[in-house]
Scaffold this motif. Structure first.
Motif, PDB file in Angstrom:
ATOM      1  N   PRO A 128       0.821  -1.219   0.000  1.00  0.00           N
ATOM      2  CA  PRO A 128       0.000   0.000   0.000  1.00  0.00           C
ATOM      3  C   PRO A 128       0.847   1.258   0.000  1.00  0.00           C
ATOM      4  CG  PRO A 128      -0.693  -1.515   1.731  1.00  0.00           C
ATOM      5  CD  PRO A 128       0.576  -2.055   1.169  1.00  0.00           C
ATOM      6  N   MET A 129       0.378   2.257  -0.728  1.00  0.00           N
ATOM      7  CA  MET A 129       1.037   3.565  -0.748  1.00  0.00           C
ATOM      8  C   MET A 129       0.244   4.483   0.172  1.00  0.00           C
ATOM      9  SD  MET A 129       1.786   3.755  -4.840  1.00  0.00           S
ATOM     10  CE  MET A 129       2.741   5.265  -4.780  1.00  0.00           C
TER      11      MET A 129
ATOM     12  N   ALA B 140     -12.294   0.460   1.491  1.00  0.00           N
ATOM     13  CA  ALA B 140     -12.287  -0.283   0.224  1.00  0.00           C
ATOM     14  C   ALA B 140     -11.385   0.367  -0.815  1.00  0.00           C
ATOM     15  CB  ALA B 140     -13.708  -0.392  -0.333  1.00  0.00           C
ATOM     16  N   ASN B 141     -11.014   1.618  -0.603  1.00  0.00           N
ATOM     17  CA  ASN B 141     -10.201   2.350  -1.576  1.00  0.00           C
ATOM     18  C   ASN B 141      -8.723   2.178  -1.241  1.00  0.00           C
ATOM     19  OD1 ASN B 141     -12.721   3.132  -2.323  1.00  0.00           O
ATOM     20  ND2 ASN B 141     -12.420   5.304  -1.973  1.00  0.00           N
ATOM     21  N   SER B 142      -7.942   1.843  -2.262  1.00  0.00           N
ATOM     22  CA  SER B 142      -6.517   1.664  -2.015  1.00  0.00           C
ATOM     23  C   SER B 142      -5.693   2.040  -3.239  1.00  0.00           C
ATOM     24  CB  SER B 142      -6.212   0.209  -1.633  1.00  0.00           C
ATOM     25  OG  SER B 142      -6.445  -0.649  -2.730  1.00  0.00           O
ATOM     26  N   VAL B 143      -4.468   2.457  -2.965  1.00  0.00           N
ATOM     27  CA  VAL B 143      -3.459   2.695  -3.986  1.00  0.00           C
ATOM     28  C   VAL B 143      -2.267   1.857  -3.545  1.00  0.00           C
ATOM     29  CG1 VAL B 143      -1.966   4.392  -5.105  1.00  0.00           C
ATOM     30  CG2 VAL B 143      -4.266   5.051  -4.359  1.00  0.00           C
ATOM     31  N   SER B 144      -1.770   1.013  -4.445  1.00  0.00           N
ATOM     32  CA  SER B 144      -0.666   0.141  -4.054  1.00  0.00           C
ATOM     33  C   SER B 144       0.296  -0.072  -5.207  1.00  0.00           C
ATOM     34  CB  SER B 144      -1.200  -1.210  -3.568  1.00  0.00           C
ATOM     35  OG  SER B 144      -1.879  -1.874  -4.613  1.00  0.00           O
ATOM     36  N   CYS B 145       1.496  -0.479  -4.840  1.00  0.00           N
ATOM     37  CA  CYS B 145       2.509  -0.870  -5.806  1.00  0.00           C
ATOM     38  C   CYS B 145       2.552  -2.392  -5.768  1.00  0.00           C
ATOM     39  CB  CYS B 145       3.853  -0.269  -5.411  1.00  0.00           C
ATOM     40  SG  CYS B 145       5.140  -0.545  -6.646  1.00  0.00           S
ATOM     41  N   ASP B 146       2.244  -3.032  -6.894  1.00  0.00           N
ATOM     42  CA  ASP B 146       2.106  -4.486  -6.961  1.00  0.00           C
ATOM     43  C   ASP B 146       3.032  -5.071  -8.016  1.00  0.00           C
ATOM     44  OD1 ASP B 146       0.121  -4.227  -5.064  1.00  0.00           O
ATOM     45  OD2 ASP B 146      -1.535  -4.577  -6.434  1.00  0.00           O
ATOM     46  N   TYR B 147       3.033  -6.374  -8.060  1.00  0.00           N
ATOM     47  CA  TYR B 147       3.849  -7.116  -9.002  1.00  0.00           C
ATOM     48  C   TYR B 147       2.939  -7.802 -10.008  1.00  0.00           C
ATOM     49  CZ  TYR B 147       6.969 -10.799 -10.728  1.00  0.00           C
ATOM     50  OH  TYR B 147       7.693 -11.644 -11.518  1.00  0.00           O
ATOM     51  N   MET B 148       3.183  -7.582 -11.299  1.00  0.00           N
ATOM     52  CA  MET B 148       2.430  -8.233 -12.366  1.00  0.00           C
ATOM     53  C   MET B 148       3.427  -8.607 -13.459  1.00  0.00           C
ATOM     54  SD  MET B 148      -0.852  -6.793 -14.475  1.00  0.00           S
ATOM     55  CE  MET B 148      -2.168  -7.293 -13.394  1.00  0.00           C
ATOM     56  N   PRO B 149       3.914  -9.850 -13.422  1.00  0.00           N
ATOM     57  CA  PRO B 149       4.971 -10.245 -14.357  1.00  0.00           C
ATOM     58  C   PRO B 149       4.567 -10.137 -15.825  1.00  0.00           C
ATOM     59  CG  PRO B 149       4.105 -12.151 -13.195  1.00  0.00           C
ATOM     60  CD  PRO B 149       3.505 -10.935 -12.552  1.00  0.00           C
ATOM     61  N   SER B 150       3.275 -10.183 -16.132  1.00  0.00           N
ATOM     62  CA  SER B 150       2.849 -10.088 -17.534  1.00  0.00           C
ATOM     63  C   SER B 150       3.098  -8.702 -18.119  1.00  0.00           C
ATOM     64  CB  SER B 150       1.375 -10.467 -17.674  1.00  0.00           C
ATOM     65  OG  SER B 150       0.577  -9.567 -16.934  1.00  0.00           O
ATOM     66  N   LEU B 151       3.371  -7.718 -17.266  1.00  0.00           N
ATOM     67  CA  LEU B 151       3.629  -6.357 -17.750  1.00  0.00           C
ATOM     68  C   LEU B 151       5.112  -5.977 -17.625  1.00  0.00           C
ATOM     69  CD1 LEU B 151       0.518  -4.333 -16.545  1.00  0.00           C
ATOM     70  CD2 LEU B 151       1.001  -5.240 -18.808  1.00  0.00           C
ATOM     71  N   GLN B 152       5.999  -6.939 -17.645  1.00  0.00           N
ATOM     72  CA  GLN B 152       7.423  -6.636 -17.608  1.00  0.00           C
ATOM     73  C   GLN B 152       7.830  -5.963 -18.907  1.00  0.00           C
ATOM     74  OE1 GLN B 152       9.470 -10.294 -16.827  1.00  0.00           O
ATOM     75  NE2 GLN B 152       9.113 -10.162 -14.628  1.00  0.00           N
TER      76      GLN B 152
ATOM     77  N   ILE C  80      10.724  -4.845 -13.553  1.00  0.00           N
ATOM     78  CA  ILE C  80      10.525  -6.208 -13.064  1.00  0.00           C
ATOM     79  C   ILE C  80       9.051  -6.612 -13.036  1.00  0.00           C
ATOM     80  CG2 ILE C  80      12.635  -6.186 -11.725  1.00  0.00           C
ATOM     81  CD1 ILE C  80      10.858  -5.684  -9.227  1.00  0.00           C
ATOM     82  N   GLY C  81       8.190  -5.812 -13.584  1.00  0.00           N
ATOM     83  CA  GLY C  81       6.762  -6.113 -13.588  1.00  0.00           C
ATOM     84  C   GLY C  81       6.005  -5.364 -12.510  1.00  0.00           C
ATOM     85  N   GLN C  82       6.559  -4.247 -12.080  1.00  0.00           N
ATOM     86  CA  GLN C  82       5.871  -3.476 -11.047  1.00  0.00           C
ATOM     87  C   GLN C  82       4.788  -2.624 -11.684  1.00  0.00           C
ATOM     88  OE1 GLN C  82       8.708  -1.101  -8.921  1.00  0.00           O
ATOM     89  NE2 GLN C  82       8.163   0.743 -10.004  1.00  0.00           N
ATOM     90  N   VAL C  83       3.649  -2.533 -10.996  1.00  0.00           N
ATOM     91  CA  VAL C  83       2.512  -1.741 -11.454  1.00  0.00           C
ATOM     92  C   VAL C  83       1.941  -0.980 -10.269  1.00  0.00           C
ATOM     93  CG1 VAL C  83       1.899  -3.313 -13.349  1.00  0.00           C
ATOM     94  CG2 VAL C  83       0.874  -3.646 -11.092  1.00  0.00           C
ATOM     95  N   VAL C  84       1.187   0.063 -10.562  1.00  0.00           N
ATOM     96  CA  VAL C  84       0.420   0.778  -9.551  1.00  0.00           C
ATOM     97  C   VAL C  84      -1.025   0.377  -9.750  1.00  0.00           C
ATOM     98  CG1 VAL C  84      -0.353   3.039  -8.738  1.00  0.00           C
ATOM     99  CG2 VAL C  84       2.033   2.705  -9.400  1.00  0.00           C
ATOM    100  N   LYS C  85      -1.679  -0.038  -8.668  1.00  0.00           N
ATOM    101  CA  LYS C  85      -3.082  -0.438  -8.726  1.00  0.00           C
ATOM    102  C   LYS C  85      -3.904   0.531  -7.891  1.00  0.00           C
ATOM    103  CE  LYS C  85      -4.453  -4.692  -9.234  1.00  0.00           C
ATOM    104  NZ  LYS C  85      -4.806  -4.924 -10.584  1.00  0.00           N
TER     105      LYS C  85
END
Length: 171
Positions: free
Chosen positions: A87-88, A117-129, A134-139
């Motif tokens: 979480p950010m 229920a509302n969140s901003v996070s930095c996540d890992y999604m290898p399909s978007l490398q 390294i596949g980091q995304v903001v959700k």
């Protein structure tokens, strides 16, 4: 005459109250930039957003679409390089690059204690490398009320926080 008018007014008020229904929740799920889309057009899911619509948002942004942030202390920042996964905290508002100069999107996640229920996070999604990423995304997820603002040559939506119950996430 007043005695007859009172029951009629109560009946009409009851009908009016029962005619008001909760707004339909619009589910907006998108990856930015849109992997299958034109790079100058917003993701089709973003076009579902309308003025005063209740939006259940699930937005994933890869490196090319990182938002800029207004922080809780009033400063502004962007993500330069890697972010810490999870979480950010301290995000007051974020400006999301939609892929179009004609659709602007600002999101206010709100105070986590009120809008859990509302969140901003930095996540890992290898399909978007991409490249060295390294596949980091903001959700960004949650329940929001869309407010439309017209500006010359563009439409801007500001998504304001709503409680989870507005999107049917709690009972």
């Amino acid at each position: 005459m007043r005695i007859l008018a009172l029951p009629f007014l109560l009946f009409a008020a009851g009908l009016s109250a029962s005619a008001q229904t909760a707004p339909e929740v619009v589910k907006v799920e998108a990856i930015l930039p849109d992997p299958q889309g034109d790079e100058m057009e917003p993701a089709p899911a973003l076009e579902l957003i309308e003025d005063h619509s209740v939006v259940l948002l699930d937005l994933t942004m890869s490196v090319e679409a990182y938002p800029s942030f207004e922080n809780a202390d009033g400063t502004y920042s962007t993500l330069d390089g890697d972010c810490e996964f999870g979480p950010m905290e301290g995000v007051r508002m974020m400006s999301v690059p939609t892929g179009s100069n004609h659709l602007l999107l600002n999101i206010r996640p709100g105070d986590p204690s009120q809008f859990a229920a509302n969140s901003v996070s930095c996540d890992y999604m290898p399909s978007l490398q991409i490249g060295e990423n390294i596949g980091q995304v903001v959700k960004v997820r949650g329940c929001y009320l869309a407010n439309y603002h017209s500006i010359p040559t563009a439409a801007m939506y500001v998504l304001n926080p709503l409680p989870a119950s507005a999107c049917g996430l709690t009972q």
